[in-house]
Design an enzyme around this catalytic site. Structure first.
Site, PDB file in Angstrom:
ATOM      1  N   LYS A   1       4.042   8.655   8.918  1.00  0.00           N
ATOM      2  CA  LYS A   1       3.624   7.917   7.727  1.00  0.00           C
ATOM      3  C   LYS A   1       3.108   8.917   6.710  1.00  0.00           C
ATOM      4  O   LYS A   1       2.562   9.952   7.085  1.00  0.00           O
ATOM      5  CB  LYS A   1       2.498   6.941   8.079  1.00  0.00           C
ATOM      6  CG  LYS A   1       2.294   5.854   7.061  1.00  0.00           C
ATOM      7  CD  LYS A   1       3.428   4.842   7.120  1.00  0.00           C
ATOM      8  CE  LYS A   1       3.010   3.455   6.811  1.00  0.00           C
ATOM      9  NZ  LYS A   1       3.841   2.456   7.468  1.00  0.00           N
TER      10      LYS A   1
ATOM     11  N   GLY B   1      -0.906 -13.060   1.174  1.00  0.00           N
ATOM     12  CA  GLY B   1      -0.107 -11.990   0.553  1.00  0.00           C
ATOM     13  C   GLY B   1       1.340 -12.411   0.392  1.00  0.00           C
ATOM     14  O   GLY B   1       1.994 -12.766   1.377  1.00  0.00           O
TER      15      GLY B   1
ATOM     16  N   GLY C   1       3.663 -10.369  -1.238  1.00  0.00           N
ATOM     17  CA  GLY C   1       4.447  -9.213  -1.642  1.00  0.00           C
ATOM     18  C   GLY C   1       5.801  -9.358  -0.955  1.00  0.00           C
ATOM     19  O   GLY C   1       6.157 -10.434  -0.455  1.00  0.00           O
ATOM     20  N   ASN C   2       6.530  -8.286  -0.882  1.00  0.00           N
ATOM     21  CA  ASN C   2       7.872  -8.335  -0.284  1.00  0.00           C
ATOM     22  C   ASN C   2       7.851  -8.975   1.110  1.00  0.00           C
ATOM     23  O   ASN C   2       8.659  -9.847   1.417  1.00  0.00           O
ATOM     24  CB  ASN C   2       8.440  -6.913  -0.246  1.00  0.00           C
ATOM     25  CG  ASN C   2       9.747  -6.848   0.489  1.00  0.00           C
ATOM     26  OD1 ASN C   2       9.779  -6.684   1.700  1.00  0.00           O
ATOM     27  ND2 ASN C   2      10.838  -7.031  -0.220  1.00  0.00           N
TER      28      ASN C   2
ATOM     29  N   GLY D   1       5.413 -10.912   2.809  1.00  0.00           N
ATOM     30  CA  GLY D   1       4.940 -12.290   2.887  1.00  0.00           C
ATOM     31  C   GLY D   1       5.922 -13.282   2.277  1.00  0.00           C
ATOM     32  O   GLY D   1       6.140 -14.362   2.817  1.00  0.00           O
TER      33      GLY D   1
HETATM   34  N1  GLU Z   1       6.706   0.867   5.896  1.00  0.00           N
HETATM   35  C1  GLU Z   1       7.345   0.011   6.831  1.00  0.00           C
HETATM   36  C2  GLU Z   1       6.492  -0.189   8.064  1.00  0.00           C
HETATM   37  O1  GLU Z   1       5.290  -0.023   8.045  1.00  0.00           O
HETATM   38  C3  GLU Z   1       8.762   0.435   7.145  1.00  0.00           C
HETATM   39  C4  GLU Z   1       8.915   1.810   7.646  1.00  0.00           C
HETATM   40  C5  GLU Z   1      10.370   2.253   7.758  1.00  0.00           C
HETATM   41  O2  GLU Z   1      11.264   1.477   7.478  1.00  0.00           O
HETATM   42  O3  GLU Z   1      10.548   3.418   8.101  1.00  0.00           O
HETATM   43  O4  GLU Z   1       6.964  -0.596   9.079  1.00  0.00           O
END
Ligand code: GLU
Length: 407
Positions: free
Chosen positions: A103, A215, A217-218, A220
């Site tokens: 991340k 929420g 957003g995308n 929810g």
């Molecule tokens: N950011 C998203 C998550 O927390 C997707 C991560 C991804 O597709 O690599 O799962």
């Protein structure tokens, strides 16, 4: 104190105990293998040069390249990014896709920057991280306040430096730029598959099952759209400014259209206003936190009426709250299972890029349904066999898979 990384360790330790993992071995599994911090310059529209701070936590790559989003937010910090990268390791393992966990984040308030400045931040971050990224090393994706446009810019920057087009280095791209059909709705869609499976386990009738979503957003909003399609009754929704509640049900597309024209849901006339805090305490059957971390805590857990929680946000329930929810008999489907549809579809995108294939949306969503069903059933089998919570069972499945890969 809700330190996200310490929370992530607490969450896993009981499952580690069940598997007989010793503390030393557990530390190796919980600490990120590498955390890269960077400072990079961006020339702002004023001509002034500003230094931005960002980081990428590469948690574990036993099962494949590090995988996980990049968020742009003023709140980004090392503990949060480390926790989120750890959750990605377990999420990819539960979903059984050949990736590890990573991340990243940049400390930046996207509302205060112009489009051009944001593009430079995205490019600067990729330049700073270039050496540690790649389709077989670490594959980022969008997260909070980043989107397909950000990924398109990042691919462009990465490809320029690499001297070759490298679209498989990022997922969540736009369709015209190597993105996958179905990726936008994937996380919400996957959550709705989990909802359907949960309803089957407990013989809940969709039309009698009331759902509150925190929420829109995308994640929810697509959860709501697909849940509604399956016949479930969405009675509450919220955005960052507050929410709306109508016990007879809310037409989600109508509410979304209202938000798009009015900027917020607050004054939507077909429902009454409810604060984000009170939304969590409504008399509903299923609660779906889809926005922020740490919203269900020791303070409000005992006041929750829902019998089921589907965690579409990452880390919405603190470990202290989790104990209280379990005591109350509330079934919580953890983030690492419930929202794994996003990264599972990122894997489909990466696969299509690596093999120069293009799948249809139907194909993607049907493969995703299969993946989510398998993940849910694998977790449920362990939950039933060991008589443990869904969260603990999810971690048992994930830990076992990561340990097996590491051998
Ligand atoms: N950011 C998203 C998550 O927390 C997707 C991560 C991804 O597709 O690599 O799962």
């Amino acid at each position: 104190m809700n330190d996200p990384f310490q929370n992530s360790i607490k969450q896993i330790s009981e499952s580690a105990e069940i598997l007989g993992i010793l503390p030393g071995a557990l530390k190796k599994l919980t600490e990120p293998q590498r955390v890269v911090t960077v400072h990079f310059p961006v020339v702002m529209d004023s001509g002034e040069e500003k230094i931005f701070y960002g980081l990428r936590s590469q948690h574990n790559n036993a099962r494949g390249p590090y995988k996980g989003g990049i968020r742009f937010s003023p709140e980004v910090n090392e503990s949060e990014v480390k926790a989120l990268s750890s959750w990605m390791t377990w999420k990819c393992a539960v979903a059984d896709i050949p990736f590890g966990g990573g991340k990243g984040g940049v400390v930046v308030d996207t509302r205060l920057l112009s489009k051009g400045e944001l593009e430079k931040v995205a490019r600067g971050f990729v330049r700073a991280l270039f050496d540690v990224l790649g389709p077989n090393k670490d594959v980022p994706a969008p997260d909070m306040y980043t989107n397909s446009e950000t990924m398109d810019i990042m691919v462009d920057e990465y490809s320029k430096i690499a001297g070759a087009r490298a679209e498989a280095t990022f997922t969540g791209k736009s369709i015209g730029n190597g993105g996958s059909e179905g990726r936008t709705e994937a996380t919400g869609f996957g959550g709705a598959v989990v909802l359907k499976l949960l309803a089957e386990k407990f013989s809940l009738k969709p039309e009698e099952t009331k759902i509150a979503i925190q929420g829109i957003g995308n994640v929810g909003q697509y959860f709501g759209i697909f849940a509604e399609k399956q016949g479930f009754k969405i009675v509450a929704l919220s955005d960052s400014k507050g929410g709306i509640y109508n016990e007879d049900g809310i037409d989600i597309k109508d509410a979304l259209a209202y938000k798009n024209t009015h900027g917020s849901l607050a004054s939507y006339e077909k429902a009454s206003f409810v604060s984000n805090e009170d939304l969590l305490l409504l008399p509903v059957d299923v609660l779906v936190p889809s926005a922020l971390e740490n919203v269900i805590t020791a303070e409000n857990a005992s006041k929750i009426h829902a019998k089921y929680i589907i965690e579409m946000a990452n880390g919405p329930v603190t470990p202290e709250a989790d104990v209280l929810l379990e005591e109350k008999g509330i079934i919580s489907v953890p983030d690492i299972l419930a929202n794994s549809g996003g990264v599972a579809t990122s894997y489909f995108e990466w696969y299509q890029n690596m093999h120069k294939e293009t799948w249809t949306k139907e194909d993607v969503l049907s493969k995703l349904t299969e993946k989510m069903t398998k993940a849910f059933n694998d977790v449920w089998a362990v939950k039933t066999e060991k008589n443990i919570s869904t969260r603990k069972a999810s971690y048992v499945v994930a830990l076992q898979r990561v340990i097996d890969a590491g051998k």
